[in-house]
Design an enzyme around this catalytic site. Structure first.
Site, mmCIF file in Angstrom:
data_model
loop_
_atom_site.group_PDB
_atom_site.id
_atom_site.type_symbol
_atom_site.label_atom_id
_atom_site.label_comp_id
_atom_site.label_asym_id
_atom_site.label_seq_id
_atom_site.Cartn_x
_atom_site.Cartn_y
_atom_site.Cartn_z
ATOM 1 C CG HIS A 217 36.732 31.956 77.245
ATOM 2 N ND1 HIS A 217 35.523 31.573 76.700
ATOM 3 C CD2 HIS A 217 37.235 31.719 78.646
ATOM 4 C CE1 HIS A 217 35.270 30.514 77.757
ATOM 5 N NE2 HIS A 217 36.194 30.703 78.682
ATOM 6 C CB ILE A 413 49.175 30.605 80.622
ATOM 7 C CG1 ILE A 413 49.200 32.167 80.558
ATOM 8 C CG2 ILE A 413 48.985 30.474 82.226
ATOM 9 C CD1 ILE A 413 48.002 32.772 80.881
ATOM 10 N N GLY A 414 49.065 27.617 79.703
ATOM 11 C CA GLY A 414 48.859 26.179 80.150
ATOM 12 C C GLY A 414 49.766 25.263 79.883
ATOM 13 C CB THR A 454 41.820 21.631 74.692
ATOM 14 O OG1 THR A 454 40.621 22.605 74.923
ATOM 15 C CG2 THR A 454 41.462 20.574 73.892
ATOM 16 N NE ARG A 553 37.110 28.891 74.003
ATOM 17 C CZ ARG A 553 37.695 28.882 74.988
ATOM 18 N NH1 ARG A 553 38.987 29.631 75.120
ATOM 19 N NH2 ARG A 553 37.593 28.126 76.087
ATOM 20 N N GLY A 568 48.495 24.834 69.113
ATOM 21 C CA GLY A 568 48.876 23.529 69.816
ATOM 22 C C GLY A 568 49.639 22.672 68.746
HETATM 23 N N1 ADP Z 1 39.068 18.342 69.975
HETATM 24 C C1 ADP Z 1 40.623 18.799 69.955
HETATM 25 N N2 ADP Z 1 41.609 17.422 69.362
HETATM 26 C C2 ADP Z 1 42.677 17.820 69.431
HETATM 27 N N3 ADP Z 1 43.514 18.998 69.748
HETATM 28 C C3 ADP Z 1 42.513 20.007 70.153
HETATM 29 C C4 ADP Z 1 41.170 20.000 70.112
HETATM 30 N N4 ADP Z 1 40.573 21.183 70.541
HETATM 31 C C5 ADP Z 1 41.531 21.795 70.687
HETATM 32 N N5 ADP Z 1 42.767 21.248 70.288
HETATM 33 C C6 ADP Z 1 44.105 21.860 70.435
HETATM 34 O O1 ADP Z 1 44.314 22.712 71.788
HETATM 35 C C7 ADP Z 1 44.801 23.843 71.381
HETATM 36 C C8 ADP Z 1 44.533 24.660 72.513
HETATM 37 O O2 ADP Z 1 44.970 24.257 73.781
HETATM 38 P P1 ADP Z 1 44.572 24.948 75.133
HETATM 39 O O3 ADP Z 1 45.019 26.522 75.015
HETATM 40 O O4 ADP Z 1 44.795 24.237 76.192
HETATM 41 O O5 ADP Z 1 43.010 25.193 74.734
HETATM 42 P P2 ADP Z 1 41.725 25.845 75.493
HETATM 43 O O6 ADP Z 1 42.210 27.007 76.400
HETATM 44 O O7 ADP Z 1 40.889 26.002 74.501
HETATM 45 O O8 ADP Z 1 41.262 24.717 76.606
HETATM 46 C C9 ADP Z 1 44.509 24.082 69.948
HETATM 47 O O9 ADP Z 1 45.485 25.009 69.623
HETATM 48 C C10 ADP Z 1 44.466 22.788 69.123
HETATM 49 O O10 ADP Z 1 45.641 22.144 68.877
HETATM 50 O O1 LIG Z 2 38.052 28.574 79.482
HETATM 51 C C1 LIG Z 2 37.305 27.900 79.892
HETATM 52 C C2 LIG Z 2 37.114 26.514 79.330
HETATM 53 O O2 LIG Z 2 38.040 26.459 78.564
HETATM 54 P P1 LIG Z 2 38.651 25.373 77.696
HETATM 55 O O3 LIG Z 2 38.956 25.934 76.292
HETATM 56 O O4 LIG Z 2 37.574 24.367 77.577
HETATM 57 O O5 LIG Z 2 40.059 25.013 78.423
HETATM 58 C C3 LIG Z 2 36.509 28.136 80.959
HETATM 59 O O6 LIG Z 2 36.708 29.499 81.292
HETATM 60 C C4 LIG Z 2 34.889 28.218 80.582
HETATM 61 O O7 LIG Z 2 34.455 27.124 81.462
#
Ligand code: ADP
Ligand SMILES: O=C(COP(=O)(O)O)[C@@H](O)CO
Length: 612
Positions: A217, A413-414, A454, A553, A568
């Site tokens: 990533h 973005i998310g 997440t 991550r 987050g």
């Molecule tokens: N296990 C967890 N419990 C609570 N918050 C988490 C956890 N893992 C990650 N996060 C939060 O999620 C944020 C990232 O969100 P997002 O960009 O959606 O994640 P990703 O791209 O890794 O899925 C982190 O900065 C953190 O605050």
């Molecule tokens: O990015 C992926 C999943 O990331 P999250 O941080 O769990 O959202 C994906 O590209 C790999 O499956």
């Protein structure tokens, strides 16, 4: 550099549309992703894979006979939502149950896990498997924390071939787990990828250096070394993997192994062959018999210049599954049986697009009767959702930058996709006379469904907990709001398993909940209590800069994130400050919120400024 795109936010959806248009004989679009266009034998286990976009051919390119039955397709570098996974699984299942297989990332684990629970409750037997092949992402003793990279293919292929052979779900799961424990990958990179619409790559490697232990990533590598020759690169890849043999593989000599030499995006095929020439020799010298090696792009990271090696240590029962025929858009091996088209394979493209766009609509749109005070509070809640959308839009780039320091840069973005969807769902609910509880439930589902990742799952939990605490009948006041925020914090910790100090949003949410509860307990009206709590959240979010991440991550890049707050936690602090604007700006500083006007960009901008 990703050069060809329209609206960056629509990149993943548009890429999926084009992919389906190009492969209509093999795949069919369904809400949440794609399934095979050919029918599976009745009673067969369905293997549904998935993950974020930006990794083609993972995951949609691996859907086809002998390989996955379906793929849930998330936004760029973000896991698909539980609802997407569930919808794809329901479209793919053939009566024998479902195995959901994905890389071990926080968002994927949360969303696929939730989908499995829902499918099981709906009477579809379901199991999950997170692939953990990347040796650089955690020590051997903590292999359950490792990321899934190109070894995904070995595990998916094993599971799918076992399903195709008619084995029951428990056997498919056993074999897939065995494949996972016997698959190891390791990678190197020379430059990071640039997300569509971004000006800069997610990481850079100084000239003459390479990053060792890359992620898929755009996570930077874990160490740097001088750029090697192709042979030296092969030496490093092979020696690292021979240095960490799985349990049950005492010595490489006499072993048989599937091999994947994977290009991450801009390392070209002939370069890969030059490296593979040496990999093959080294493995032969070590006494390893290579079986059906794959050299090419199997899991990518946009234009990242990198290469990884995967060794899949075969057993007598795994080898036939690795070598079994398959026919998917991006993976062909041997000759598969003549396909039976599925009943719906010939639908036209516009119909496919229409169903895919239906993913945003909550399935259960029933709006229960609500009391007038609850409908009034629903108007305040909608104003708050509008303020959230506005503040997230204003800070999306900054959130992405913070997330890119040790994560994948997609947080802005998310959050933007989620907050927009929540606001729109809230508006629809209000138009239909929803009380505050129902409005927040609809917003929760829309956020989680549209954002994935997440934070999408966790914001779904937060809004749902608040909605449940407020309900649709009782006049909502400061006390139930505080109870709802406490429940939200508990729910986030229960689902994400993070504690305070792990450097996540929990580090802002818990101080916020505690401060709110204290202030409400001390008799403060809601808006004043919320103001105090938002200040506590802001300070707590800033303080995460001093923490080392212990989860998710960012964990493998812990040192790099020192000095930068958690993305987050920062977005949570921004949101609660924006909500205070909505609570205070409309005369609802008492315990019962009153109707609020829709916020305008100007008014919300005033109330969402971060405190110095
Ligand atoms: N296990 C967890 N419990 C609570 N918050 C988490 C956890 N893992 C990650 N996060 C939060 O999620 C944020 C990232 O969100 P997002 O960009 O959606 O994640 P990703 O791209 O890794 O899925 C982190 O900065 C953190 O605050
Ligand atoms: O990015 C992926 C999943 O990331 P999250 O941080 O769990 O959202 C994906 O590209 C790999 O499956």
């Amino acid at each position: 550099m990703t050069r060809l795109f329209n609206n960056p936010a629509a990149f993943a959806d548009e890429a999926l549309e084009g992919f389906v248009a190009a492969h209509r004989r093999l795949v069919r679009r369904v809400p949440g992703g794609v399934v095979r266009a050919t029918a599976a034998a009745p009673g067969q286990v369905a293997v549904v894979v998935g993950g974020g976009s930006g990794h083609y051919p993972a995951f949609s390119g691996l859907v086809g006979q002998g390989l996955a039955h379906g793929a849930a397709v998330g936004n760029v570098f973000a896991s698909p939502s539980a609802q997407q996974v569930r919808q794809v699984a329901k479209a793919a299942q053939a009566g024998g149950g479902v195995l959901l297989a994905f890389g071990n990332y926080a968002g994927d684990v949360l969303h696929f896990g939730q989908a499995a629970e829902r499918l099981t409750a709906e009477g579809i037997p379901c199991a999950t498997l997170a692939v953990t092949d990347d040796v650089s992402s955690a020590a051997a003793g903590e292999s359950e924390k490792r990321r899934g990279v190109a070894g995904d293919l070995a595990v998916f292929k094993t599971a799918a071939a076992a399903a195709e052979a008619g084995l029951p779900l428990a056997e498919v799961v056993r074999l897939a787990k065995l494949a996972n424990t016997r698959t190891r990958s390791f990678g190197i990179a020379f430059s990071g990828c640039t997300l569509p619409g971004a000006d800069d790559p997610l990481f850079t490697v100084p000239a003459g250096r390479m990053a060792v232990g890359l992620g898929i990533h755009g996570e930077p590598g874990l160490a740097e070394r001088p750029v090697p020759s192709a042979d030296e690169a092969a030496d490093l890849l092979v020696s690292t993997l021979l240095g960490e043999l799985p349990e049950g593989v005492g010595s490489p000599r006499g072993q048989r192994a599937g091999v994947i030499l994977n290009g991450l995006g801009s390392v070209k095929y002939e370069e890969l062959f030059v490296v593979y020439r040496r990999v093959a020799r080294l493995l032969a010298e070590a006494g390893v018999e290579t079986v059906d090696p794959e050299v090419g792009e199997l899991v990518t990271s946009f234009d990242m210049a990198g290469v990884s090696l995967t060794l899949f240590w075969l057993t007598d029962e795994l080898e036939p599954l690795w070598t079994a025929p398959a026919h998917a858009p991006a993976y062909r091996k041997g000759t598969v049986a003549a396909p039976q088209p599925s009943a719906t394979a010939d639908t036209d493209l516009s119909a496919d697009t229409a169903v895919a766009e239906g993913t945003d609509v909550p399935e259960d749109t029933a709006v229960p009767e609500a009391s007038e005070p609850s409908r009034a509070a629903a108007r305040t809640a909608l104003a708050a959702l509008g303020a959230i959308e506005t503040t997230i839009r204003a800070h999306a780039e900054e959130l992405g930058r913070i997330d890119a320091v040790a994560g994948d840069g997609d947080h802005g973005i998310g959050m933007r996709r989620g907050s927009e969807a929540a606001h729109a769902a809230g508006r629809r609910a209000l138009e239909r006379g929803a009380g505050v509880g129902t409005l927040l439930h609809h917003a929760a589902d829309a956020w989680a469904d549209r954002a994935g990742g997440t934070s999408g799952a966790l914001w779904g939990v937060i809004l749902r907990a608040l909605g449940t605490a407020l309900g649709d009948t009782e006049p909502p006041g400061a006390h139930p709001v505080s109870v709802g925020v406490d429940a939200a914090a508990d729910g986030v910790m229960r689902l994400g398993k993070a504690e305070t100090g792990d450097k996540t949003m929990v580090d802002a949410l818990v101080p916020f909940a505690d401060a709110l509860s204290d202030a409400v307990g001390g008799g403060a009206p809601l808006a004043a209590a919320w103001d105090t709590a938002a200040t506590a959240a802001d300070a707590a979010a800033a303080a995460t800069a001093e923490l080392l991440p212990r989860l998710g991550r960012a964990r493998p890049h812990a040192e790099k994130s020192l000095g930068t707050p958690d993305a987050g936690a920062v977005s949570l602090a921004l949101i609660v400050r924006a909500v205070h604007g909505a609570l205070a700006g409309n005369g609802t500083a008492g315990t019962t919120p009153e109707p609020a006007p829709e916020p305008t960009a100007d008014t919300t901008a005033d109330t969402t400024a971060r405190k110095g």
